[in-house]
Design an enzyme around this catalytic site. Structure first.
Site, PDB file in Angstrom:
ATOM      1  N   GLU A 156      -2.242  -0.090  -4.528  1.00 34.27           N
ATOM      2  CA  GLU A 156      -2.117  -1.380  -3.841  1.00 34.27           C
ATOM      3  C   GLU A 156      -3.173  -2.365  -4.322  1.00 34.27           C
ATOM      4  O   GLU A 156      -2.872  -3.538  -4.547  1.00 34.27           O
ATOM      5  CB  GLU A 156      -2.211  -1.181  -2.330  1.00 34.27           C
ATOM      6  CG  GLU A 156      -0.979  -0.535  -1.736  1.00 34.27           C
ATOM      7  CD  GLU A 156      -1.051  -0.389  -0.236  1.00 34.27           C
ATOM      8  OE1 GLU A 156      -2.118  -0.672   0.365  1.00 34.27           O
ATOM      9  OE2 GLU A 156      -0.034   0.016   0.347  1.00 34.27           O
TER      10      GLU A 156
ATOM     11  N   GLU B 223      -3.056   9.238  -0.106  1.00 33.94           N
ATOM     12  CA  GLU B 223      -3.495   7.991   0.530  1.00 33.94           C
ATOM     13  C   GLU B 223      -4.469   7.234  -0.373  1.00 33.94           C
ATOM     14  O   GLU B 223      -4.378   6.009  -0.508  1.00 33.94           O
ATOM     15  CB  GLU B 223      -4.138   8.288   1.886  1.00 33.94           C
ATOM     16  CG  GLU B 223      -4.459   7.053   2.690  1.00 33.94           C
ATOM     17  CD  GLU B 223      -3.232   6.234   3.055  1.00 33.94           C
ATOM     18  OE1 GLU B 223      -3.247   5.008   2.775  1.00 33.94           O
ATOM     19  OE2 GLU B 223      -2.269   6.781   3.606  1.00 33.94           O
TER      20      GLU B 223
END
Length: 121
Positions: free
Chosen positions: A70, A63
């Site tokens: 991102e 994550e």
């Protein structure tokens, strides 16, 4: 040595930023806490704790890496770009694979113990 210790500060700053700003990271943290509580309540064995710890670390690392990917993608490609979208999708896929592995491992460890409790009652 000062530089080495400062590096830990940067790492904890990254963790704090993820926890403050990323819903998915917080969801995974809650799942980790539930797993630890469940393991404690069910008195799982040492080798099972290793698997639970590995799964928690794997999912949280995936994550964090996905979030970093991102952020970096948004930095270098602020407007829509099909290839940038593929990069983000693949990062998310890595998290899904890690989470599915953790789910299966958790089921293998916890389900027999939970079923035993249900049948004993």
């Amino acid at each position: 040595m000062k530089k080495f210790i400062r590096g830990f500060g940067y790492a904890f700053s990254g963790l704090a930023h993820a926890a403050k700003t990323q819903l998915n990271f917080r969801v995974h943290l809650v799942a980790a806490l539930i797993s630890v509580y469940t393991g404690y309540a069910l008195h799982i064995a040492a080798n099972e704790w290793l698997w639970i710890g590995f799964c928690i670390a794997l999912v949280l690392m995936a994550e964090l890496l996905n979030t970093a990917l991102e952020f970096l993608t948004d930095l270098v490609s602020p407007e829509y770009n099909k290839m940038a979208g593929h990069v983000k999708d693949m990062g998310a896929a890595a998290v899904v694979i890690a989470a599915l592995f953790a789910l299966v491992a958790g089921a293998v460890i916890f389900l027999p113990k939970i079923l035993l409790l249900i049948h004993a009652a």
